[in-house]
Design a protein around this motif. Sequence first.
Motif, short mmCIF file in Angstrom:
data_model
loop_
_atom_site.label_atom_id
_atom_site.label_comp_id
_atom_site.label_asym_id
_atom_site.label_seq_id
_atom_site.Cartn_x
_atom_site.Cartn_y
_atom_site.Cartn_z
N PHE A 20 0.95 -1.37 0.06
CA PHE A 20 0.28 0.02 0.07
C PHE A 20 0.78 1.41 -0.14
N THR A 21 0.19 2.51 -0.35
CA THR A 21 0.94 3.71 -0.33
C THR A 21 0.74 4.27 0.59
N LEU A 22 1.97 4.40 1.74
CA LEU A 22 1.80 5.20 2.75
C LEU A 22 1.73 6.55 2.79
N TYR A 23 1.74 7.41 1.71
CA TYR A 23 1.52 8.66 1.56
C TYR A 23 0.20 8.88 2.24
N TYR A 24 -0.87 8.06 2.00
CA TYR A 24 -2.17 8.32 2.44
C TYR A 24 -2.47 8.32 4.07
N TYR A 25 -1.51 7.84 4.76
CA TYR A 25 -1.71 7.28 5.90
C TYR A 25 -0.94 8.14 7.35
N ARG A 26 -1.48 8.51 8.38
CA ARG A 26 -0.82 8.92 9.32
C ARG A 26 -0.06 7.62 9.93
N CYS A 50 4.25 10.53 16.18
CA CYS A 50 3.41 10.18 15.36
C CYS A 50 3.67 11.46 14.20
N ILE A 51 3.32 11.11 12.97
CA ILE A 51 3.25 12.15 11.74
C ILE A 51 1.88 12.05 10.83
N THR A 52 1.44 13.16 10.56
CA THR A 52 0.50 13.06 9.87
C THR A 52 0.74 12.35 8.26
N SER A 53 -0.66 12.35 7.39
CA SER A 53 -0.19 11.93 6.26
C SER A 53 0.48 12.65 5.08
N ARG A 54 0.43 14.08 5.54
CA ARG A 54 1.04 14.94 4.66
C ARG A 54 2.49 15.37 5.28
N GLY A 55 2.84 14.96 6.41
CA GLY A 55 3.68 15.27 7.07
C GLY A 55 3.79 16.72 7.71
N ASP A 56 2.69 17.49 7.69
CA ASP A 56 2.58 18.54 8.20
C ASP A 56 2.51 18.73 9.66
N SER A 57 2.34 17.90 10.46
CA SER A 57 2.24 17.83 11.68
C SER A 57 2.81 16.80 12.55
N THR A 58 3.59 16.96 13.46
CA THR A 58 4.08 15.76 14.33
C THR A 58 3.65 15.97 15.89
N THR A 59 3.73 14.63 16.44
CA THR A 59 3.39 14.75 18.00
C THR A 59 4.23 13.71 18.80
N HIS A 60 4.72 14.34 19.83
CA HIS A 60 5.55 13.47 20.48
C HIS A 60 4.95 13.37 21.93
N ALA A 61 5.27 12.06 22.48
CA ALA A 61 5.21 12.05 24.09
C ALA A 61 6.08 12.86 24.80
N TYR A 101 9.75 -1.52 19.71
CA TYR A 101 9.16 -0.56 19.08
C TYR A 101 8.13 -1.11 17.83
N TYR A 102 7.02 -0.66 17.74
CA TYR A 102 5.98 -0.89 16.80
C TYR A 102 5.67 0.45 16.10
N CYS A 103 5.67 0.25 14.54
CA CYS A 103 5.05 1.23 13.85
C CYS A 103 3.57 0.96 13.50
N ALA A 104 2.69 1.66 13.30
CA ALA A 104 1.29 1.65 13.09
C ALA A 104 0.74 2.71 12.04
N ALA A 105 -0.26 2.27 11.20
CA ALA A 105 -0.76 3.19 10.38
C ALA A 105 -2.24 3.01 10.09
N ASP A 106 -2.87 4.55 9.77
CA ASP A 106 -4.20 4.28 9.22
C ASP A 106 -4.38 5.63 8.66
N THR A 107 -5.84 5.89 8.17
CA THR A 107 -5.97 6.85 7.27
C THR A 107 -6.63 7.92 7.94
N ARG A 108 -6.66 8.09 9.18
CA ARG A 108 -7.32 9.52 10.08
C ARG A 108 -6.30 10.58 9.70
N ARG A 109 -6.89 11.66 9.80
CA ARG A 109 -5.99 13.06 9.45
C ARG A 109 -5.18 13.25 10.52
N ILE A 110 -5.78 13.33 11.91
CA ILE A 110 -4.88 13.76 13.05
C ILE A 110 -4.29 12.98 13.77
N CYS A 111 -3.35 13.02 14.40
CA CYS A 111 -2.36 12.27 15.00
C CYS A 111 -2.88 11.96 16.54
#
Length: 123
Positions: free
Chosen positions: A26-32, A49-60, A93-103
Motif C-alpha cells: 500500500f502507499t504510505l503517503y495517504y496514512y498517518r 506520530c506524523i500526519t499523512s501530509r507530514g505537516d504535523s508531528t506529535t511526541h510524547a 518499538y512498533y509502527c502503526a498506520a491508518d488513514t485518519r487525518r489527525i495524530c
Amino acid sequence: VQLVESGGGLVQPRGSLRLSCAASGFTLYYYRVAWFRQVPGKEHEGVSCITSRGDSTTHADSVKGRFTISRDDAKNTVYLQMNSLKPEDTAVYYCAADTRRICDFSVRRYDYWGQGTEVTVSS
C-alpha cells in the motif's frame, strides 16, 4: 499489506538509533503513522506520530527534544530518529498506520501494525 520495522538493537545510554518503518502492498503517503513502544506487562505507549501530509508531528512528553519522526514517501518509509537514549527507552518499538487525518495515540484506531523491533539501552 505489511509494515516492517528495522533498526533496533543494543545501544549505550546517551547513544542514538534510527528506526525505519517500511510499507509494502500500500502507499504510505495517504496514512498517518505512529510509533508505539511496549515493555513486558505494560500496555502500548505512544511515542511519536506524523500526519499523512507530514505537516504535523506529535511526541510524547517523555521523548520530546530527543526523538524526531519523519517520512520519505518516495521510499514509502517513516523514520524515528532517537537521540540521547536512556535505559527507560528500552522496549519493543512498533509502527502503526491508518488513514485518519489527525495524530493521536489511540491503539485501537490504527489498522496496520508491524511486528516490532527491539531497542535495548544499556551500558
